[in-house]
Structure formats: C-alpha cells, structure tokens
Write a protein that holds these residues in place. Structure first.
Motif, PDB file in Angstrom:
ATOM      1  N   ARG A  25      29.446 -28.228 -82.303  1.00 59.51           N
ATOM      2  CA  ARG A  25      28.140 -27.579 -82.379  1.00 59.51           C
ATOM      3  C   ARG A  25      28.106 -26.245 -81.640  1.00 59.51           C
ATOM      4  O   ARG A  25      27.635 -25.237 -82.175  1.00 59.51           O
ATOM      5  N   ASN A  26      28.601 -26.203 -80.425  1.00 61.55           N
ATOM      6  CA  ASN A  26      28.486 -24.980 -79.623  1.00 61.55           C
ATOM      7  C   ASN A  26      29.263 -23.817 -80.233  1.00 61.55           C
ATOM      8  O   ASN A  26      28.757 -22.695 -80.349  1.00 61.55           O
ATOM      9  N   LEU A  27      30.495 -24.092 -80.625  1.00 62.42           N
ATOM     10  CA  LEU A  27      31.339 -23.025 -81.163  1.00 62.42           C
ATOM     11  C   LEU A  27      30.794 -22.512 -82.498  1.00 62.42           C
ATOM     12  O   LEU A  27      30.705 -21.298 -82.731  1.00 62.42           O
ATOM     13  N   ILE A  28      30.398 -23.436 -83.365  1.00 56.02           N
ATOM     14  CA  ILE A  28      29.907 -23.024 -84.685  1.00 56.02           C
ATOM     15  C   ILE A  28      28.533 -22.376 -84.569  1.00 56.02           C
ATOM     16  O   ILE A  28      28.223 -21.427 -85.302  1.00 56.02           O
ATOM     17  N   LEU A  29      27.707 -22.844 -83.619  1.00 57.37           N
ATOM     18  CA  LEU A  29      26.418 -22.185 -83.385  1.00 57.37           C
ATOM     19  C   LEU A  29      26.631 -20.745 -82.934  1.00 57.37           C
ATOM     20  O   LEU A  29      25.935 -19.824 -83.391  1.00 57.37           O
ATOM     21  N   ASP A  30      27.608 -20.542 -82.046  1.00 58.40           N
ATOM     22  CA  ASP A  30      27.936 -19.188 -81.588  1.00 58.40           C
ATOM     23  C   ASP A  30      28.359 -18.314 -82.771  1.00 58.40           C
ATOM     24  O   ASP A  30      27.907 -17.172 -82.923  1.00 58.40           O
ATOM     25  N   LEU A  31      29.217 -18.864 -83.642  1.00 57.18           N
ATOM     26  CA  LEU A  31      29.714 -18.107 -84.788  1.00 57.18           C
ATOM     27  C   LEU A  31      28.587 -17.758 -85.758  1.00 57.18           C
ATOM     28  O   LEU A  31      28.430 -16.596 -86.167  1.00 57.18           O
ATOM     29  N   LEU A  32      27.783 -18.757 -86.120  1.00 52.42           N
ATOM     30  CA  LEU A  32      26.695 -18.516 -87.069  1.00 52.42           C
ATOM     31  C   LEU A  32      25.659 -17.554 -86.495  1.00 52.42           C
ATOM     32  O   LEU A  32      25.080 -16.739 -87.222  1.00 52.42           O
ATOM     33  N   SER A  33      25.441 -17.632 -85.194  1.00 52.75           N
ATOM     34  CA  SER A  33      24.492 -16.718 -84.551  1.00 52.75           C
ATOM     35  C   SER A  33      24.982 -15.277 -84.640  1.00 52.75           C
ATOM     36  O   SER A  33      24.187 -14.342 -84.789  1.00 52.75           O
ATOM     37  N   ARG A  34      26.286 -15.085 -84.561  1.00 51.29           N
ATOM     38  CA  ARG A  34      26.856 -13.741 -84.715  1.00 51.29           C
ATOM     39  C   ARG A  34      26.584 -13.198 -86.125  1.00 51.29           C
ATOM     40  O   ARG A  34      26.318 -12.009 -86.303  1.00 51.29           O
ATOM     41  N   TYR A  35      26.691 -14.093 -87.111  1.00 56.10           N
ATOM     42  CA  TYR A  35      26.386 -13.662 -88.479  1.00 56.10           C
ATOM     43  C   TYR A  35      24.912 -13.267 -88.602  1.00 56.10           C
ATOM     44  O   TYR A  35      24.572 -12.225 -89.177  1.00 56.10           O
TER      45      TYR A  35
END
Length: 836
Positions: A25-35
């Motif tokens: 969750r944390n890593l993918i949330l960080d990635l999607l937030s960048r998008y």
C-alpha cells in the motif's frame, strides 16, 4: 464459430492487481500520488516507469516490477490521470487489451469496458467530470460475431491460410457440400466466352465421371501437347478452356479437383483456385499527389507510393500474362492506374488523360479530374484537402473504368486513405472484390490526434480521414500489409491498424470496436525492389559502368556546391545511407554518432544522400531544421574530410548502380530511422549485395535476420550503433570473408521473401481465394456494409462539408506554405520506445 473479440476484459486482472496493491500500500500509494500530482493529463509508458524507478528502494521496486501491478505498468500503453482516478490501457499481447482504473484515495481498482474507458478519456479531453450519455458509438463486433477469427497474435497477418482451414472444414464436411464449388466453376466466363465447364455438365454428380474420362484421355497424350489439339475432345466431355495450355497442365488441374472432391484439404483448395481463370482486369486507385512516371518525385505528396505502384503494376501484369498463358487463354490482361488529372501540371504529364506505363505491355494510367458542381479543379491540392471531391470522383471513375474496360474490373486495389475510400465507393457500385493497402495511416503518426482531433482539424481534417479509414477497412474484402508490425506492432509498440481498434474523437463519435486485427482479411504481402534496377554488384554483365564517372564525381569530387559538400577519398570503405531529410529518418542522428566515434571515422567514410544542402532551396520547415543540424554537426566534429553529403537523387537507375559501386568497394548501408513502416531502401540495398544495418523499430526488423542477413540497430542508443559498426569493420579487416558472408545471406533473404514476383503471385492467389469464399459463403458481410452505408451517409458526408474547397488562384507552393502555418506543429514520432 463465435469467438471472443480482440478487445476484452480478463476477469482475473482485478484480483491479481488488487492483491498486490493491498500488500504494498505505501509504495504504490506513493507512486500513484506522483502520477496524480501531474494533474489531468495523459501519461506515456516511459513516464509511468520513470516514476517507478525514482521511488528509491531498489529491492521494493524490483519486487513491484515482478508483480501483477508491475506487469500492468510495463504493458500499459497510456494512463489517464483524472484525480482521484488513474486509468490504464493495458496491452499484454498484440491485439489484446484490458482497461482498469485505480482510485488513489481508496486504493481500489475497477475493471472497465472499452466504452467506459473511452468515456473516462473523453472527460479528460473535455475538461469535465461528467459523462455524456448520448454519444455515437461505433461497434462492428456484432456484425462479425459469427464470423471466424484467429485467436493467437502469431497468426495475425496470415488470414487466408486460417480462412481456408476453417471454411474448408465446414464447407466440405459432406459430399453434397461440394455443390458450391461446382456452381462456382460453372459461373466463369470472359466477355461471353464460357470457361471451365459448359452445359454438358449440369450437376455435381455428372462432373465426377466426366473428370475421370478427361483424365484417361489426357493421360494418353504427351505432356506438351497443346490445348488446341484436344480442345474439341474435352469440350465434348463438358470441359472448356481454362484447365491448362497443355495436356500435362490440364491433367494436373483435373487431378487437383478430383482430390478436392474425394478428400478436400485447404492447401489443395488454394492451389486449385490459383489455377482458375478469374482475374483479367485490375484497377489500382491513387488519387492524391502528382502521379506520373518522370519528374514528379519530390513534388508535394508525391514519393514512394508512385514507385511502389508502378513496380506493382509491372509485376502484376507479368504474373497475369503468365497465368493466362498457363491456363491456355488468349486473353490480354488489363491494368489501369486510376489517379487524378491536374490541368496545371507544372511540366509533368499529370494533365494527360491516358499514359502508357513504361516497361509494361498492356497497362496504362487513366487520369480523371476533381470536380465540384461540374467545374474542374485545375491545381494540385494537399492529400488532406481532397475529401470534398472524392464522391463525385468515384462516381465518374466507375463510369469511365467500365467504359475503358468494357465492363467492371475483377479487382480494385485502393492506396492510402483517399484511394481506399474511392475504391470502397467504386466496389460498392460495381460489385467488385476490394483490396485495401494503407501504406501509412496518419493516426499513428500524430499521437493524440484522435482525442484532440479538433486541434489538428484546420490543417489535417483528421475527422474525415479517420472516418474514411474506418469505412474502407471494414468494407474491404481483404487487406494487405508489408509487415506484421503494420497490423499489430510489436511487444512494445501498437500497430497502425491496431490503433483503430478502439479510440474516441470527443464530440464526434466513439469507436469501441473499429477493426479487429485478428480478422482473417489481414494478409502480409511484402513488396520487393525492381530487379531490373536493383541487382547484385557481382552481376558484371549488367553493371552500368558508363555511369561510374558520374558516380565517382558524386562521391569523390572536390567541388563544393548545393549538390554536394565534403571531401572523401577511396582509401576507406563507405557507410552509406539514402533517405528523406526529416526527423524520423534520423540522418542527422547518424552523422552525430559517426562524428562522436573516432574509431569509426578512422575505419570508414560516411556518405549521405538526402534532402537539400542549401536551406534556402527547401520549402519543408522540418527539413530546414535538419539541414541546420547537419551543418552544425559537420563543423562541431570537423567532418569536412571524412563525410560526403549529396543532395537528394531521384534517378533510380543511377541510384541502383550507386548501391553496387559502394558494395564493390566493401561498404555497408545504414538505415537509422527512429521508425520505418517497411524499409524499401533496405530491400534495395540488400538486393544489390550491400550488408545492411537497419533500425529495429518497424519493418526492417522483419526484413533482416539479425547477425545472419544483416544487423538490427537501435537508433535510440547511438553509441551502441557506432560500436556495432566498428566491430563489423574490424572483423572484416581481419577476415574479409565475413563481409561476403553477410552480403550473400542478404541476397538469399531477398530472393526467398522480398521480390515483386512473389508479391504478385501472392496477391493474385489472395484475389482468387477471397473471390471464391465471397461466392460460397457470407464473406460479403452484407449487414456490416449496410451499417457502413448509413455511417457514410449520415456522418462522413456531413464532415466533408467542413473541409474548405480549394481555390485555383493559389499555386502549389502557396498551398504548401499555408498548410505549414496551420496546425499544432511537428508530427510526433511513431514507435518511440519507453526509454526514449
């Protein structure tokens, strides 16, 4: 047999990806937030992967890449950011698409249908958050639901083989089911002359014993006995002309039919159909540009298509003559190139109504003018502006062709968007088999030209062009392409036709199933080089040695002019290339990589043929920029004594000898394009025996077998290209047989797969096979064609009214400059990989 459509959702994708999202969750949330931070936008594949690589923790990033979520990102062709949602168009394999979106705030994933994804995309383009419930959707899938389709990406482009296998099994499953083949044989005539079977054979039951009697009679004759000597005997049995020109040939054909009647199989069926006299006249349509045989190359909208069609016509005529001779028919084949008559022909022959095709016996060009309200348009107009004239042009052409040929042709071949629409309208009116050749579909050249079509409309009128493409693709009986990539791309790039599977033009219409690349109408038929112009350097008797002084002056002359600059000598082999001078062809990229590599400069000289040298002589703004870059690189890398730049050369005969001259001196050909649809210069060079290094982005990847008949290069990694060239020449320096080995393998590759004779044989076979299946099955696709008629009438004819009519008081130069001032700027590059 009902099959799944190519564009489909896989039910497991939500479960696979959702599981990874929840466990990271944390890593993918960080990635999607960048998008999402990038705002409402379209993200390309390299944007997605760059952000993933920038996350920091290498081990966690590697774990994500190996997961289902990583596969989603690596197979994603585009992502839509509409906060809080990010939508993904995922392409796990060529022709197979999945659509999902993820809510960044809740980390929940939803699968989307094609229509839902396109609606999501429209919200981005329109700048709204709401859906329009009243959108015209085009969906051709229901019309083809019961039609056989391939399912494996590797089968794409081999439609006729699949169709033969599938329909043979259905059509010939009982003895009575052979009746359609019998009726098909009875229908053949030529201008009132009965062919194949006459009225003495009134039924399939009667056919079988008559074939046995014919076999017995022919078996007693010498194989070379001419047909005239036994024609009366066969006629008494019910068999007319068309079986063969000799006893041996006729006997072979009769045995093939007996084998089919006894134990049908698709291979025998295809071979038998290839012998039936079905094709006597062909029309090839290419309205735009200046279509002539001399002095036209380089004029607006006039280039490779002219060379392609003229070579195509000569090859088809030879094939038709050979077939008719083997069939025992004294019939003259007719091929007509249908193009536009331009009264103000600026010194070309484009104002002549009829012109014989040089190098042919019975083929000619027929030119018909564009008219509006009965008034002839006198000047050239851009291919983007022709749409208001095509309907009346097609109607007049159908009448003229029927008069010229004393009846409708047997096949009409369209070329490019305008030619394919004219072919569609003519085939609809005349009831003729239609072949479509796109050559280059503009939609893939201009990224986002569908979703943001309004920005392109004033200059390009893509609303008309994309609509015309959809109509022609779906109306055609069969489509031929030069390569697989033209249809379905590669693992990382989308094919030209594939890009028409699903797209939207907001405010106009939404295409949820436009063309299916798994449709058996798609067939790969690669062209070749003109063997009279391009032949091996080792063929000493045919070498044009009288041209050598001119060629040597081109290559080694010391005079500096607008025709050639730079000085080289004969002490080193030549790196040679020839192409248009534009960004995609990447000639300046080749000069730069050469200039940067001292070892390559030590081993070779570089010769480029392309474009203008003096920017004042170019009217193409993109070429002007490339000219400036070329001059800058010459100065930056001090290339004056190792690089020769020659202005574009249009003399094909001289160019052929130029290839051979460079080959004889141990040179190589380099094709450094960022993307190449087919690669005709690659075929030309290989046909002359030049070892070839060519881009792996596009058609050349299918022409060359890497390391065997040439070499693939990646122009996006120029340093590696330079190193590959250095390695090759160093190896040749120590073992000269290596150069010869690659040269000979290149020739073998061409002779086995890329000749105009092979092209013509295949095209004629396809015409007969699809003609047969149209007769015995529902290949007419009548329902889809009625749908297309409605779409044409209600949508295309209205769109055409938005294209301004051209004015005869504006010359071609003014028109070109006007077009250059319009629109959104340079066309983006096709096939750019994620790392670019």
């Amino acid at each position: 047999m009902a099959t799944q459509p190519a564009l489909r959702r896989l039910n497991s994708i939500q479960e696979r990806v959702q599981k990874v999202v929840q466990s990271n969750r944390n890593l993918i949330l960080d990635l999607l937030s960048r998008y999402v931070k990038q705002g409402r936008t379209i993200l390309q594949p390299h944007h997605l992967l760059d952000e993933l690589n920038n996350l920091g923790d290498a081990d966690q990033v590697a774990e994500i890449k190996d997961s289902a979520f990583g596969n989603l990102l690596q197979n994603c062709q585009e992502a839509m950011v509409l906060p809080p949602w990010v939508g993904f168009a995922v392409r796990p394999r060529p022709g197979i698409w999945e659509y999902v979106r993820i809510n960044v705030e809740e980390l929940t994933l939803e699968e989307l249908s094609v229509s839902e994804y396109l609606s999501f995309k429209e919200q981005l383009a329109n700048g709204t958050d709401g859906e329009d419930p009243f959108v015209l959707e085009l969906d051709f899938a229901p019309f083809n639901a019961n039609f056989p389709h391939m399912t494996r990406p590797s089968s794409i482009g081999h439609g006729v083989q699949f169709l033969n296998r599938h329909l043979s099994s259905k059509l010939f499953h009982t003895p009575d089911s052979m009746e359609p083949l019998f009726e098909f044989l009875r229908m053949h005539t030529y201008r009132g002359q009965t062919l194949m079977l006459n009225d003495r054979i009134a039924s399939l039951v009667r056919l079988r014993p008559q074939l046995v009697k014919a076999e017995e009679a022919l078996s007693k004759l010498p194989e070379k006995t001419p047909f005239a000597d036994f024609a009366h005997q066969l006629q008494g049995l019910g068999l007319e002309k068309g079986w063969g020109n000799s006893a041996g040939r006729a006997l072979e054909t009769i045995k093939m039919l007996q084998d089919l009647l006894q134990a049908p199989d698709p291979d025998t069926l295809e071979k038998f159909l290839a012998r039936i006299p079905m094709v006597f006249s062909v029309v090839i349509v290419s309205p735009h540009g200046y279509f002539g045989q001399e002095g036209v190359l380089g004029l607006p909208d006039t280039g490779g298509q002219v060379v392609y069609i003229l070579d195509q016509v000569r090859a088809l005529e030879n094939e038709m003559l050979e077939n008719l001779q083997l069939q025992g028919l004294d019939i003259i084949p007719q091929i007509v190139i249908l193009t536009r008559l331009i009264p103000n022909a600026i010194g070309t022959t484009c104002n002549q109504r009829i012109e014989k095709v040089t190098g042919s016996r019975f083929s000619h060009i027929l030119r018909i003018p564009f008219r509006h309200d009965g008034k002839v348009l006198n000047n050239w107009i851009s291919r983007f502006d022709v749409y208001p004239y095509l309907e009346t042009y097609a109607q007049e052409a159908a009448r003229e062709i029927s008069t010229d040929l004393a009846g409708p042709p047997d096949l009409i071949i369209g070329n490019y968007s305008d030619g394919n629409l004219v072919a569609t309208l003519m085939c609809q009116q005349l009831g003729v088999t239609q072949c479509t050749i796109a050559h280059a579909l503009e939609k893939t050249k201009y990224p986002d030209s569908d979703i943001y079509w309004k920005k392109f409309e004033e200059k390009y009128h893509f609303s008309c062009q994309f609509t015309a493409d959809l109509i022609a693709m779906n109306h055609a009986d069969f489509i031929i392409t030069s390569t697989y990539q033209e249809i379905a791309g590669s693992a990382k790039t989308v094919g030209q036709y594939e890009s028409h599977q699903a797209f939207t033009m907001p405010g106009l219409y939404r295409v949820v199933n436009g063309v299916n690349v798994f449709d058996p109408k798609f067939n790969i038929v690669s062209p070749g080089a003109d063997m009279d112009v391009y032949f091996p350097y080792t063929d000493k008797e045919r070498r044009l040695t009288k041209l050598h002084p001119t060629i040597e002056d081109l290559l080694f002359g010391t005079e500096q002019s607008d025709e050639h600059i730079g000085v080289i000598d004969k002490s080193k082999p030549i790196l040679f290339t020839m192409a248009r001078l534009d960004k995609v062809k990447n000639l300046t990229g080749l000069v730069e990589l050469y200039g940067k590599n001292n070892k390559l400069k030590e081993l070779t000289n570089l010769v480029i043929v392309g474009g203008e040298i003096n920017p004042a002589k170019s009217k193409d703004r993109e070429e002007v920029k490339e000219i400036a870059k070329m001059h800058d690189f010459i100065k930056e890398y001090n290339l004056h004594n190792s690089f020769r730049w020659i202005r574009s050369q249009t003399n094909r005969v001289q160019n052929g000898e130029l290839y051979r001259y460079i080959a004889e001196a141990g040179g190589v050909f380099v094709q450094p394009a960022l993307y190449e649809g087919f690669g005709l210069t690659v075929v030309e060079a290989m046909t002359c025996g030049l070892p070839t290094f060519a881009t792996l982005h596009g058609g050349p990847a299918e022409i060359i077998e890497h390391g065997i008949s040439g070499f693939h290069i990646d122009p996006y990694h120029p340093d590696e290209v330079a190193d590959e060239l250095v390695t090759f020449f160093e190896k040749v320096k120590s073992d000269s047989s290596f150069w010869t080995k690659i040269s000979e393998a290149a020739l073998q590759r061409i002779y086995s797969s890329f000749t105009w004779k092979l092209y013509a044989e295949r095209l004629m076979t396809l015409t007969r096979v699809y003609g047969f299946w149209k007769y015995v099955s529902n290949l007419h696709r009548r329902e889809a064609r009625r749908y297309l008629e409605m779409f044409y009438t209600l949508k295309f004819r209205e769109l055409v009214k938005t294209v301004p009519l051209s004015k005869d008081d504006e010359g071609p130069e003014e028109k070109t400059e006007t077009k250059a001032r319009l629109g959104p700027g340079q066309a983006a590059i096709v096939g750019t990989p994620a790392s670019a």
